[in-house]
Write an enzyme that holds these catalytic residues in place. Sequence first.
Site, mmCIF file in Angstrom:
data_model
loop_
_atom_site.group_PDB
_atom_site.id
_atom_site.type_symbol
_atom_site.label_atom_id
_atom_site.label_comp_id
_atom_site.label_asym_id
_atom_site.label_seq_id
_atom_site.Cartn_x
_atom_site.Cartn_y
_atom_site.Cartn_z
ATOM 1 N N HIS A 188 49.531 85.342 35.935
ATOM 2 C CA HIS A 188 48.706 86.230 35.119
ATOM 3 C C HIS A 188 49.507 87.436 34.675
ATOM 4 O O HIS A 188 49.377 87.915 33.558
ATOM 5 C CB HIS A 188 47.506 86.735 35.932
ATOM 6 C CG HIS A 188 46.445 85.719 36.086
ATOM 7 N ND1 HIS A 188 45.761 85.205 35.017
ATOM 8 C CD2 HIS A 188 45.939 85.117 37.181
ATOM 9 C CE1 HIS A 188 44.875 84.332 35.446
ATOM 10 N NE2 HIS A 188 44.968 84.250 36.760
ATOM 11 N N GLU A 431 55.070 64.024 21.480
ATOM 12 C CA GLU A 431 55.741 64.744 22.576
ATOM 13 C C GLU A 431 56.186 63.788 23.678
ATOM 14 O O GLU A 431 56.604 64.216 24.742
ATOM 15 C CB GLU A 431 54.879 65.885 23.110
ATOM 16 C CG GLU A 431 53.489 65.524 23.547
ATOM 17 C CD GLU A 431 52.697 66.734 24.043
ATOM 18 O OE1 GLU A 431 53.267 67.817 24.243
ATOM 19 O OE2 GLU A 431 51.487 66.570 24.254
ATOM 20 N N ASP A 455 57.675 69.197 25.547
ATOM 21 C CA ASP A 455 57.524 67.984 26.344
ATOM 22 C C ASP A 455 58.433 66.866 25.851
ATOM 23 O O ASP A 455 58.956 66.095 26.654
ATOM 24 C CB ASP A 455 56.058 67.521 26.348
ATOM 25 C CG ASP A 455 55.254 68.277 27.385
ATOM 26 O OD1 ASP A 455 55.734 68.391 28.526
ATOM 27 O OD2 ASP A 455 54.164 68.780 27.062
ATOM 28 N N CYS A 502 55.391 72.121 16.711
ATOM 29 C CA CYS A 502 54.721 73.276 17.329
ATOM 30 C C CYS A 502 55.355 73.650 18.676
ATOM 31 O O CYS A 502 54.927 74.603 19.310
ATOM 32 C CB CYS A 502 53.227 73.021 17.503
ATOM 33 S SG CYS A 502 52.861 71.656 18.611
HETATM 34 C C1 PEP Z 1 55.042 71.003 23.619
HETATM 35 O O1 PEP Z 1 55.049 70.225 24.566
HETATM 36 O O2 PEP Z 1 56.027 71.218 22.892
HETATM 37 C C2 PEP Z 1 53.824 71.772 23.294
HETATM 38 C C3 PEP Z 1 53.728 72.481 22.181
HETATM 39 O O3 PEP Z 1 52.806 71.761 24.180
HETATM 40 P P1 PEP Z 1 52.817 72.538 25.607
HETATM 41 O O4 PEP Z 1 54.010 73.444 25.618
HETATM 42 O O5 PEP Z 1 51.527 73.254 25.664
HETATM 43 O O6 PEP Z 1 52.932 71.397 26.558
HETATM 44 MG MG MG Z 2 53.193 69.592 25.476
#
Ligand code: PEP
Ligand code: MG
Length: 543
Positions: A188, A431, A455, A502
């Site tokens: 947090h 991913e 990921d 993303c």
């Molecule tokens: C990713 O895996 O790149 C992603 C955007 O999701 P997270 O980081 O939330 O797993």
């Molecule tokens: Mg991810």
Amino acid sequence: MEKFHGKGVYGAVAIGRLYIFKKKEVQVKRRKIEDADAELERLEAAKGKATEQLRSIYDKALREVGEANAQIFEIHMMMIDDEDYNEAIVEMIQGQGVNAEYAVAITADNFAEMFSSMDDSYMQARAADVRDISNRIIACMNNSKSLYSHSDEKIILCAGDLAPSETVSLDKDKVLAFATAYGSSNSHTAILARNMNIPAIIGLGRDFISRIHDGDLAIADGFSGTFIVNPDEETLSVYRQKQHEEEEKKKLLQELKGKENITLDGRKINIFANIGSVDNIGAVLLNDAGGIGLFRSEFLYLESSDYPTEDAQFKVYRRVLESMAPKKVIIRTLDIGADKQASYFHLEKEENPALGLRAIRLCLSRPDVFKTQLRALYRASVYGKLGIMFPMITSVAELEEILSLCSQVKDELAADNIEFSDNVELGIMIETPAAAVISDRLAPMVDFFSVGTNDLTQYTLACDRQNPNLERFCDIHHEAILRLIEFSAKNAHENGAWIGICGELAADTSLTEVFLRMGIDELSVSPAFVLRVRDAVRRINLS
Ligand code: PEP
Ligand code: MG
């Protein structure tokens, strides 16, 4: 000069005198008491005071870091009234005839130990919370004015660790940065720090505090996680220059607001922002993002102590969509599991949680939970331009099941005469290597792909993203990852879908040209990186 290495949780450079934050030693002695009722009264009065303090910290947090981040102090207020916790304290006072401070301290130790030994990382984190509230109650009994104090001069605050209430109580005008020996980037405290825009470095090592002194000059480099104590003149001037450059860059970037994301030869790309909470929308708008490319909806679940209801979710999604309209908002369905645990899911302990029952696998195993979220999303869809995306896809069969559940949800809403939009885009995250490799099969089934490079990197290179010892084996620019992205882009376009990125790599401006050449249509980055990526795009010539 001495250098420490930790993890930067907010990128910026600060130079200043360090101040070692000492929690006021809460000396608790065991005393025999005669009058248990009087002791219980003292306890009640202290609890009342502690709750009052927490309420004002909550209000401060609400103003400064938003509702989702302030919630922890509501949890603290609830913990003060927790039945088991209170029963244990009262039993000690009455049964053993000990003073209230001692009963609170011992109960805190017992509860903290119990939380720490749980498998669930969410519950483990509660150990710090129970100690935090107990110290507060004890301090109130001893009439301590505050748990700590520091000078008026602007300082770099150093500590072993910081409790969430301590982080939020910091007077931002006096603190240049903070640096801690312990802590994790998902704590947090780290999340609050990021939202408070304070340069911060965590995990500087167990001997960090014993090797530094109040008043030492220090440099906190939140970009690289480097903390330098008593820097020599040369280092100091390098960092002063860096600081100056960062300031100049920030100023220049502001001039890009309202401008297009267009290369010198006319190629356009969307630059969207990633958020974890409605509270981040201010930053999205401030940084002029073209939309939201990833709303990590699981934070709604992580911040709750029980499954968020359809109505509660609907309200949040509606607010995001309304605040961003007519811009697009892509909400990712629940990505719980692996490092993101919510205790009320009662997930079994797994040997390899990153390869376990996470994200879409959990949703398909718990269609009740999944459908509640889908209903909330579709209900909210009339309030803006919604895209829904699904994480951790590995097969066509999974996607078929998801699409059929979406149809079911829409049929049920229609049967109940509940409005929803017909223009909701559906997409999947790329991913896993499997999804990239079969992207030719998946693309015709969806409107878009969004590459989750965080990921995709961990699964392609077999590097646990939580493991800090793998850094040298985890080449984020590895050719295998770039090839998988390029292959997915080709398959998306050949099948009429668009593709975005993303994951964190989207903000890596050394790759912006590479992504543009692959035909990537959208890059979704933290709000603070939107203008930096726009700047990079506008300098590229693809011809
Ligand atoms: C990713 O895996 O790149 C992603 C955007 O999701 P997270 O980081 O939330 O797993
Ligand atoms: Mg991810």
